[in-house]
Design a protein around this motif. Structure first.
Motif, PDB file in Angstrom:
ATOM      1  N   CYS A  30       0.852  -1.190   0.000  1.00 23.57           N
ATOM      2  CA  CYS A  30       0.000   0.000   0.000  1.00 23.57           C
ATOM      3  C   CYS A  30       0.893   1.247   0.000  1.00 23.57           C
ATOM      4  O   CYS A  30       1.747   1.401   0.874  1.00 23.57           O
ATOM      5  CB  CYS A  30      -0.878  -0.027   1.254  1.00 23.57           C
ATOM      6  SG  CYS A  30      -1.860   1.429   1.526  1.00 23.57           S
ATOM      7  N   ARG A  33       0.740   3.132   3.225  1.00 25.50           N
ATOM      8  CA  ARG A  33       1.526   2.540   4.303  1.00 25.50           C
ATOM      9  C   ARG A  33       2.976   3.024   4.216  1.00 25.50           C
ATOM     10  O   ARG A  33       3.575   3.425   5.213  1.00 25.50           O
ATOM     11  CB  ARG A  33       1.463   1.005   4.227  1.00 25.50           C
ATOM     12  CG  ARG A  33       2.404   0.348   5.217  1.00 25.50           C
ATOM     13  CD  ARG A  33       2.314  -1.170   5.251  1.00 25.50           C
ATOM     14  NE  ARG A  33       3.275  -1.649   6.249  1.00 25.50           N
ATOM     15  CZ  ARG A  33       3.348  -2.874   6.706  1.00 25.50           C
ATOM     16  NH1 ARG A  33       2.513  -3.769   6.266  1.00 25.50           N
ATOM     17  NH2 ARG A  33       4.247  -3.203   7.609  1.00 25.50           N
ATOM     18  N   LEU A  36       3.259   6.680   5.249  1.00 25.43           N
ATOM     19  CA  LEU A  36       3.164   6.884   6.699  1.00 25.43           C
ATOM     20  C   LEU A  36       4.411   6.348   7.410  1.00 25.43           C
ATOM     21  O   LEU A  36       4.884   6.941   8.378  1.00 25.43           O
ATOM     22  CB  LEU A  36       1.900   6.217   7.255  1.00 25.43           C
ATOM     23  CG  LEU A  36       0.571   6.809   6.752  1.00 25.43           C
ATOM     24  CD1 LEU A  36      -0.612   6.012   7.288  1.00 25.43           C
ATOM     25  CD2 LEU A  36       0.428   8.271   7.147  1.00 25.43           C
ATOM     26  N   ILE A 224      -6.228   6.281   0.286  1.00 26.39           N
ATOM     27  CA  ILE A 224      -6.463   4.853  -0.018  1.00 26.39           C
ATOM     28  C   ILE A 224      -7.379   4.295   1.063  1.00 26.39           C
ATOM     29  O   ILE A 224      -7.110   4.443   2.259  1.00 26.39           O
ATOM     30  CB  ILE A 224      -5.129   4.064  -0.061  1.00 26.39           C
ATOM     31  CG1 ILE A 224      -4.259   4.596  -1.217  1.00 26.39           C
ATOM     32  CG2 ILE A 224      -5.377   2.566  -0.209  1.00 26.39           C
ATOM     33  CD1 ILE A 224      -2.883   3.987  -1.295  1.00 26.39           C
ATOM     34  N   GLU A 225      -8.473   3.720   0.632  1.00 31.84           N
ATOM     35  CA  GLU A 225      -9.442   3.163   1.584  1.00 31.84           C
ATOM     36  C   GLU A 225      -8.926   1.852   2.186  1.00 31.84           C
ATOM     37  O   GLU A 225      -8.426   0.991   1.447  1.00 31.84           O
ATOM     38  CB  GLU A 225     -10.762   2.874   0.867  1.00 31.84           C
ATOM     39  CG  GLU A 225     -11.710   4.049   0.798  1.00 31.84           C
ATOM     40  CD  GLU A 225     -12.182   4.486   2.169  1.00 31.84           C
ATOM     41  OE1 GLU A 225     -12.817   3.696   2.883  1.00 31.84           O
ATOM     42  OE2 GLU A 225     -11.915   5.659   2.533  1.00 31.84           O
ATOM     43  N   CYS A 230      -5.089  -4.490   3.465  1.00 39.58           N
ATOM     44  CA  CYS A 230      -4.391  -4.070   4.693  1.00 39.58           C
ATOM     45  C   CYS A 230      -3.919  -5.275   5.523  1.00 39.58           C
ATOM     46  O   CYS A 230      -3.149  -5.111   6.470  1.00 39.58           O
ATOM     47  CB  CYS A 230      -5.316  -3.213   5.555  1.00 39.58           C
ATOM     48  SG  CYS A 230      -6.077  -1.878   4.650  1.00 39.58           S
ATOM     49  N   PHE A 238      -0.889   0.446  10.492  1.00 46.26           N
ATOM     50  CA  PHE A 238      -1.663   1.700  10.494  1.00 46.26           C
ATOM     51  C   PHE A 238      -3.174   1.437  10.451  1.00 46.26           C
ATOM     52  O   PHE A 238      -3.955   2.352  10.237  1.00 46.26           O
ATOM     53  CB  PHE A 238      -1.245   2.578   9.296  1.00 46.26           C
ATOM     54  CG  PHE A 238       0.192   3.013   9.395  1.00 46.26           C
ATOM     55  CD1 PHE A 238       0.577   4.032  10.247  1.00 46.26           C
ATOM     56  CD2 PHE A 238       1.172   2.362   8.656  1.00 46.26           C
ATOM     57  CE1 PHE A 238       1.907   4.409  10.362  1.00 46.26           C
ATOM     58  CE2 PHE A 238       2.501   2.727   8.760  1.00 46.26           C
ATOM     59  CZ  PHE A 238       2.879   3.759   9.621  1.00 46.26           C
ATOM     60  N   TRP A 239      -3.582   0.185  10.628  1.00 45.99           N
ATOM     61  CA  TRP A 239      -5.003  -0.159  10.543  1.00 45.99           C
ATOM     62  C   TRP A 239      -5.835   0.688  11.516  1.00 45.99           C
ATOM     63  O   TRP A 239      -6.864   1.267  11.126  1.00 45.99           O
ATOM     64  CB  TRP A 239      -5.190  -1.650  10.819  1.00 45.99           C
ATOM     65  CG  TRP A 239      -6.625  -2.097  10.843  1.00 45.99           C
ATOM     66  CD1 TRP A 239      -7.387  -2.367  11.943  1.00 45.99           C
ATOM     67  CD2 TRP A 239      -7.483  -2.311   9.702  1.00 45.99           C
ATOM     68  NE1 TRP A 239      -8.658  -2.744  11.564  1.00 45.99           N
ATOM     69  CE2 TRP A 239      -8.752  -2.717  10.200  1.00 45.99           C
ATOM     70  CE3 TRP A 239      -7.309  -2.203   8.331  1.00 45.99           C
ATOM     71  CZ2 TRP A 239      -9.822  -3.013   9.361  1.00 45.99           C
ATOM     72  CZ3 TRP A 239      -8.394  -2.503   7.493  1.00 45.99           C
ATOM     73  CH2 TRP A 239      -9.621  -2.896   8.011  1.00 45.99           C
ATOM     74  N   CYS A 242      -6.076   4.246  10.179  1.00 44.74           N
ATOM     75  CA  CYS A 242      -6.867   4.410   8.955  1.00 44.74           C
ATOM     76  C   CYS A 242      -8.363   4.147   9.163  1.00 44.74           C
ATOM     77  O   CYS A 242      -9.171   4.565   8.345  1.00 44.74           O
ATOM     78  CB  CYS A 242      -6.345   3.489   7.856  1.00 44.74           C
ATOM     79  SG  CYS A 242      -4.767   3.997   7.187  1.00 44.74           S
TER      80      CYS A 242
HETATM   81  S1  SF4 Z   1      -4.291   0.338   7.003  1.00 44.03           S
HETATM   82 FE1  SF4 Z   1      -4.093   2.240   5.798  1.00 44.03          FE
HETATM   83  S2  SF4 Z   1      -1.930   2.407   5.362  1.00 44.03           S
HETATM   84 FE2  SF4 Z   1      -2.280   0.340   6.019  1.00 44.03          FE
HETATM   85  S3  SF4 Z   1      -2.570  -0.853   4.197  1.00 44.03           S
HETATM   86 FE3  SF4 Z   1      -4.585  -0.191   4.879  1.00 44.03          FE
HETATM   87  S4  SF4 Z   1      -5.009   1.717   3.840  1.00 44.03           S
HETATM   88 FE4  SF4 Z   1      -2.828   1.314   3.628  1.00 44.03          FE
END
Ligand code: SF4
Length: 508
Positions: A30, A33, A36, A224-225, A230, A238-239, A242
């Motif tokens: 992602c 990801r 971030l 990004i949704e 994820c 980062f779940w 997000c």
């Molecule tokens: S939680 Fe957020 S940053 Fe992580 S893979 Fe999913 S959308 Fe991307």
């Protein structure tokens, strides 16, 4: 500007930050990801102690893998000493007497990699040998993500001027049967030459890298949704960040196959309550959508089919990548703990438990203590078929207890299919895991107050307690946490049965 400098900042320079192999893989999962991780790493949920135990197990396997290459030399400069490591690597590659280099460091096009094992396969003129690049994994087979892992490594290594003869994955061979004594490293590890597939994947690297670098120079993270991507190939840290604004009945929480979720999202449906009535849903999905409590008229009869004394059994196991006890294979499930809450006809409940806390084969002690605790009478309530699987395996290992284990299996009474077929509560949110069911049915008794809250964490903590931790105070606190966790699972079954019985009386 170093990587450390760009952390916690919005990108203000025009130079993309240096990437590592793991950052590249994050970017493949992602772009958000990766963004971030580079610019706002503090938003990630930090790994817990059990994740660290899993990483430590991987490190142990890596060190063991190196021992298979006699005469190999480790690049001593650590991950923070990039330039020193690259210089050290170059010197080792030049020395034609060195057959293999461990943790070799290379940089190309702003990407730094450390290669687990570079094995010299042929000496060329002027030190320009051919090499075999080997990535070590504690997994049991080649996975798709390994191709990308090796693709970025071979891109960087070849870009840095090293001639590769092959790219390989070295992984655990579960067919290896350890019989005691020294571990046979030839048999424990399997090395698969996956050069062809890696070369194919390598063709995608330049374009993918360019896209990541351009993205990292943007002032904001890409939009990004969160969805299935994820969770694979790795859980994204980062779940929580997000998904923090998502509604409680977010459509993604619909259980079962996620294709239906994708279809519904494309129709603009964002919550479970918005799903049109005519949508084809599975039985569980329908229950989640209806969101009402349901008690089957047959539940009362089924709950009464248990006989006293009613045992409530839960077992915990550990799977070791490196077999440590004779007559075991890599990743074989080894039972290490059980808990038994016993309900007498009078209503009195007693508790017995077992935890093997030494670094020795736990199976015989586990089995003998369990047989004694379960005795010869009464139902044995479990939650899933897992305990039956373990008991059947032990019956094969200890023929002297085969008939006793057979008798135990006949007394097993599984609460999970009973609840699945005869009861639903909206707070299950479609999950019949005991971790979801218990707090919904018995709100006063959840797992939130426990240090260990699920089976994977229990296994990792067990490994940490027995094989890694030397501080006895810490070992003692892990032991306590394991006992409390397993005991909660069996007390949960006692209380679930009682509350469900009450509910059947309320509806009749
Ligand atoms: S939680 Fe957020 S940053 Fe992580 S893979 Fe999913 S959308 Fe991307």
């Amino acid at each position: 500007m170093t990587m450390a400098d760009v952390h916690n900042e919005s990108p203000t320079t025009f130079a993309p930050p240096r990437l590592s192999k793991s950052k590249f893989l994050s970017g493949l999962q992602c772009h958000k990801r990766l963004y971030l991780e580079i610019h706002q790493p503090a938003l990630a949920t930090p790994p817990d102690a059990s994740m660290q135990a899993i990483l430590d197990m991987g490190t142990e396997i890596g060190i063991l893998a190196q021992q298979r290459f006699r005469g190999g030399v480790l690049v001593k400069s650590g991950f923070r000493r990039r330039e020193a490591a690259i210089t050290e690597t170059a010197a080792l590659l030049q020395d034609s007497e060195i057959p293999a280099v461990f943790e070799a460091a290379f940089e190309h096009e702003g990407v730094v990699v450390r290669v687990d094992i570079l094995e010299r396969v042929q000496n060329g003129d002027g030190g320009s040998s051919f090499w075999r690049l080997i990535e070590v994994k504690s997994s049991t087979r080649v996975k798709d993500v390994h191709l990308d892992d090796l693709a970025i490594q071979s891109h960087v290594v070849q870009g840095a001027g090293v001639r590769l003869d092959a790219t390989c994955l070295m992984h655990i061979d579960t067919g290896y049967f350890y019989q005691g004594g020294e571990v046979d490293l030839q048999a424990l590890f399997s090395i698969e030459n996956i050069s062809e597939a890696v070369t194919e994947r390598r063709g995608l690297v330049p374009e993918r890298l360019a896209a990541m670098k351009a993205m990292l120079l943007e002032p904001q993270a890409p939009v990004i949704e969160p969805d299935q991507h994820c969770h694979a190939p790795y859980e994204c840290p980062f779940w929580a960040h997000c998904t923090k604004e998502k509604p409680q009945r977010w459509i993604y929480h619909l259980p079962g196959k996620k294709e239906i979720v994708g279809q519904l999202v494309r129709q603009g449906i964002m919550t479970i309550d918005e799903i049109p009535d005519e949508t084809k849903l599975s039985d569980v999905q329908r229950k989640v959508k209806d969101n009402v409590e349901w008690v089957s008229p047959r539940l009362d009869h089924i709950l009464r089919s248990v006989s006293y004394p009613i045992h409530h059994l839960d077992a915990e196991t550990v799977m070791l990548a490196l077999p440590r006890f004779p007559s075991t294979r890599p990743y074989q499930s080894l039972p290490v703990q059980w808990s038994n809450h016993i309900e007498l006809e009078s209503g009195e409940v007693t508790h017995q438990e077992f935890l093997h806390s030494e670094a020795s084969d736990p199976r015989r002690a586990w089995a003998e203590a369990l047989l004694e605790s379960l005795g010869e009478t009464g139902s044995i309530v479990v939650y899933s078929a897992y305990e039956e699987t373990i008991i059947r395996q032990l019956a094969d290992i200890f023929p002297e207890y085969k008939s006793a284990f057979k008798a135990i299996v006949k007394r097993l009474w599984d609460l999970l299919p009973v609840i699945k077929s005869h009861y639903y509560h909206p707070a299950f949110h479609g999950s019949y895991s005991i971790k979801s069911v218990l707090p919904a049915v018995v709100p006063s008794l959840g797992y939130g107050d426990l240090t260990i809250q699920e089976g994977g964490q229990a296994a990792a903590e067990y490994y940490r307690m027995v094989f890694l931790e030397s501080d006895w105070v810490e070992r003692d606190s892990i032991r306590e946490a394991l006992l409390r966790y397993c005991a909660r699972d069996t007390l949960a079954m006692v209380e679930l049965r009682r509350v469900l019985e009450k509910k059947t009386r309320e509806v009749s």
